[in-house]
Design a protein around this motif. Structure first.
Motif, PDB file in Angstrom:
ATOM      1  N   ARG A   7       0.826  -1.212   0.000  1.00  0.00           N
ATOM      2  CA  ARG A   7       0.000   0.000   0.000  1.00  0.00           C
ATOM      3  C   ARG A   7       0.858   1.259   0.000  1.00  0.00           C
ATOM      4  O   ARG A   7       0.543   2.233  -0.695  1.00  0.00           O
ATOM      5  N   GLN A   8       1.942   1.252   0.765  1.00  0.00           N
ATOM      6  CA  GLN A   8       2.835   2.410   0.766  1.00  0.00           C
ATOM      7  C   GLN A   8       3.446   2.628  -0.609  1.00  0.00           C
ATOM      8  O   GLN A   8       3.600   3.772  -1.058  1.00  0.00           O
ATOM      9  N   ALA A   9       3.787   1.544  -1.296  1.00  0.00           N
ATOM     10  CA  ALA A   9       4.339   1.651  -2.646  1.00  0.00           C
ATOM     11  C   ALA A   9       3.315   2.252  -3.600  1.00  0.00           C
ATOM     12  O   ALA A   9       3.662   3.065  -4.465  1.00  0.00           O
ATOM     13  N   GLN A  10       2.054   1.875  -3.448  1.00  0.00           N
ATOM     14  CA  GLN A  10       1.009   2.441  -4.290  1.00  0.00           C
ATOM     15  C   GLN A  10       0.854   3.937  -4.052  1.00  0.00           C
ATOM     16  O   GLN A  10       0.725   4.724  -4.999  1.00  0.00           O
ATOM     17  N   VAL A  11       0.879   4.330  -2.780  1.00  0.00           N
ATOM     18  CA  VAL A  11       0.754   5.757  -2.453  1.00  0.00           C
ATOM     19  C   VAL A  11       1.930   6.541  -3.028  1.00  0.00           C
ATOM     20  O   VAL A  11       1.737   7.604  -3.639  1.00  0.00           O
ATOM     21  N   LEU A  12       3.149   6.025  -2.872  1.00  0.00           N
ATOM     22  CA  LEU A  12       4.307   6.724  -3.410  1.00  0.00           C
ATOM     23  C   LEU A  12       4.243   6.785  -4.930  1.00  0.00           C
ATOM     24  O   LEU A  12       4.576   7.814  -5.533  1.00  0.00           O
ATOM     25  N   CYS A  13       3.825   5.698  -5.559  1.00  0.00           N
ATOM     26  CA  CYS A  13       3.700   5.671  -7.018  1.00  0.00           C
ATOM     27  C   CYS A  13       2.758   6.775  -7.503  1.00  0.00           C
ATOM     28  O   CYS A  13       3.063   7.486  -8.473  1.00  0.00           O
ATOM     29  N   LEU A  14       1.627   6.936  -6.838  1.00  0.00           N
ATOM     30  CA  LEU A  14       0.664   7.968  -7.237  1.00  0.00           C
ATOM     31  C   LEU A  14       1.181   9.362  -6.917  1.00  0.00           C
ATOM     32  O   LEU A  14       0.870  10.327  -7.632  1.00  0.00           O
ATOM     33  N   MET A  15       1.981   9.476  -5.861  1.00  0.00           N
ATOM     34  CA  MET A  15       2.644  10.759  -5.593  1.00  0.00           C
ATOM     35  C   MET A  15       3.556  11.126  -6.761  1.00  0.00           C
ATOM     36  O   MET A  15       3.576  12.285  -7.221  1.00  0.00           O
ATOM     37  N   VAL A  16       4.329  10.142  -7.210  1.00  0.00           N
ATOM     38  CA  VAL A  16       5.249  10.368  -8.329  1.00  0.00           C
ATOM     39  C   VAL A  16       4.484  10.796  -9.574  1.00  0.00           C
ATOM     40  O   VAL A  16       4.966  11.605 -10.373  1.00  0.00           O
ATOM     41  N   ARG A  17       3.276  10.276  -9.741  1.00  0.00           N
ATOM     42  CA  ARG A  17       2.444  10.635 -10.895  1.00  0.00           C
ATOM     43  C   ARG A  17       1.815  12.012 -10.745  1.00  0.00           C
ATOM     44  O   ARG A  17       1.139  12.493 -11.657  1.00  0.00           O
ATOM     45  N   GLY A  18       1.993  12.643  -9.566  1.00  0.00           N
ATOM     46  CA  GLY A  18       1.519  14.003  -9.367  1.00  0.00           C
ATOM     47  C   GLY A  18       0.152  14.125  -8.734  1.00  0.00           C
ATOM     48  O   GLY A  18      -0.405  15.226  -8.686  1.00  0.00           O
ATOM     49  N   LEU A  19      -0.400  13.016  -8.224  1.00  0.00           N
ATOM     50  CA  LEU A  19      -1.724  13.070  -7.621  1.00  0.00           C
ATOM     51  C   LEU A  19      -1.659  13.672  -6.223  1.00  0.00           C
ATOM     52  O   LEU A  19      -0.705  13.452  -5.478  1.00  0.00           O
ATOM     53  N   SER A  20      -2.691  14.432  -5.865  1.00  0.00           N
ATOM     54  CA  SER A  20      -2.809  14.971  -4.514  1.00  0.00           C
ATOM     55  C   SER A  20      -3.282  13.880  -3.570  1.00  0.00           C
ATOM     56  O   SER A  20      -3.711  12.798  -4.003  1.00  0.00           O
ATOM     57  N   ASN A  21      -3.238  14.156  -2.270  1.00  0.00           N
ATOM     58  CA  ASN A  21      -3.728  13.171  -1.299  1.00  0.00           C
ATOM     59  C   ASN A  21      -5.191  12.843  -1.544  1.00  0.00           C
ATOM     60  O   ASN A  21      -5.613  11.690  -1.421  1.00  0.00           O
ATOM     61  N   ARG A  22      -5.987  13.860  -1.906  1.00  0.00           N
ATOM     62  CA  ARG A  22      -7.409  13.620  -2.191  1.00  0.00           C
ATOM     63  C   ARG A  22      -7.576  12.718  -3.403  1.00  0.00           C
ATOM     64  O   ARG A  22      -8.383  11.784  -3.388  1.00  0.00           O
ATOM     65  N   ASP A  23      -6.789  12.979  -4.447  1.00  0.00           N
ATOM     66  CA  ASP A  23      -6.862  12.153  -5.652  1.00  0.00           C
ATOM     67  C   ASP A  23      -6.419  10.714  -5.363  1.00  0.00           C
ATOM     68  O   ASP A  23      -7.003   9.753  -5.882  1.00  0.00           O
ATOM     69  N   ILE A  24      -5.360  10.583  -4.544  1.00  0.00           N
ATOM     70  CA  ILE A  24      -4.873   9.246  -4.188  1.00  0.00           C
ATOM     71  C   ILE A  24      -5.951   8.494  -3.409  1.00  0.00           C
ATOM     72  O   ILE A  24      -6.175   7.295  -3.628  1.00  0.00           O
ATOM     73  N   ALA A  25      -6.635   9.191  -2.506  1.00  0.00           N
ATOM     74  CA  ALA A  25      -7.701   8.572  -1.723  1.00  0.00           C
ATOM     75  C   ALA A  25      -8.793   8.033  -2.638  1.00  0.00           C
ATOM     76  O   ALA A  25      -9.289   6.914  -2.450  1.00  0.00           O
ATOM     77  N   GLU A  26      -9.171   8.814  -3.627  1.00  0.00           N
ATOM     78  CA  GLU A  26     -10.208   8.367  -4.560  1.00  0.00           C
ATOM     79  C   GLU A  26      -9.718   7.184  -5.396  1.00  0.00           C
ATOM     80  O   GLU A  26     -10.454   6.223  -5.621  1.00  0.00           O
TER      81      GLU A  26
END
Length: 220
Positions: free
Chosen positions: A158-177
């Motif tokens: 799960r942490q890897a998924q969150v970091l991956c989406l961070m790298v893609r430029g998603l905000s915390n709200r976008d990552i949550a969705e």
């Protein structure tokens, strides 16, 4: 009688380690090698060693690959990494590869000997959080020429998924969705990511992900 091997390409550092380690107990034998290939020759010709101290930044071989080779060829022999690359991802990756310890070169002689004694006693030595280098723009890229899997540096799926989406430029709200999580849960995962990487912010996490060539191919 203790039998140790120091694998370090910088002559001055190697000589210093050999001299220091010879003080660990009376009659200790400390061998030395300037590169990985000669180290394998010493190991093959001199029999069992109580401990190998391995630098990561050796000529001709990726330091992590060298550690992996030693663990596979000599599974019963402890190997401790002694390196200047003492940031959290490097320490975690070294331990995950089977090292018996990670000893920063920044330690003074007394502390280094104590770390070696811990390893010889069968314990896993790793530096405290205060001893780890902070990630900033001055930190050099660690000595790895290949990409790193998230689990190699201590990230959960799960942490890897969150970091991956961070790298893609998603905000915390976008990552949550994207992950069907609450924004608060995403923040908890992000904090865990920062801790695993030894950083304090999203920007530093992105820089670290690029430096370590983290491979996100299998996180989803």
């Amino acid at each position: 009688m203790l039998k140790l091997l120091v694998v370090e390409d910088h002559a001055l550092v190697r000589e210093g380690l050999v001299g220091l380690l010879s003080q660990i107990e009376e009659g200790a034998s400390v061998f030395e090698s300037a590169d990985f290939e000669s180290a394998l020759g010493v190991l093959d010709s001199e029999g069992d060693f109580d401990l190998v101290l391995l630098d990561l930044a050796l000529p001709g071989i990726d330091g992590f690959a060298g550690l992996d080779i030693l663990r596979r060829r000599y599974p019963a022999m402890p190997v401790a990494v002694v390196s200047a690359f003492d940031d959290m991802p490097t320490v975690t990756r070294v331990i995950n590869l089977g090292a018996s310890g990670f000893i920063p070169k920044a330690l003074n002689g007394e502390c280094l000997l104590q770390a070696v004694r811990e390893v010889l006693a069968g314990n896993i030595f790793r530096p405290s959080g205060q001893a780890l280098a902070r990630m900033d723009d001055a930190v050099p890229v660690p000595p790895s020429s290949v990409s790193v899997r998230p689990e190699d540096i201590g990230l959960t799926d799960r942490q890897a998924q969150v970091l991956c989406l961070m790298v893609r430029g998603l905000s915390n709200r976008d990552i949550a969705e994207q992950l069907d999580l609450s924004e608060g849960t995403v923040k908890i995962h992000a904090t865990a990511v920062f801790k695993a990487l030894g950083v304090n912010s999203r920007t530093q996490a992105l820089v670290t992900a690029a430096r370590y060539r983290i491979d996100f191919a299998d996180v989803f």
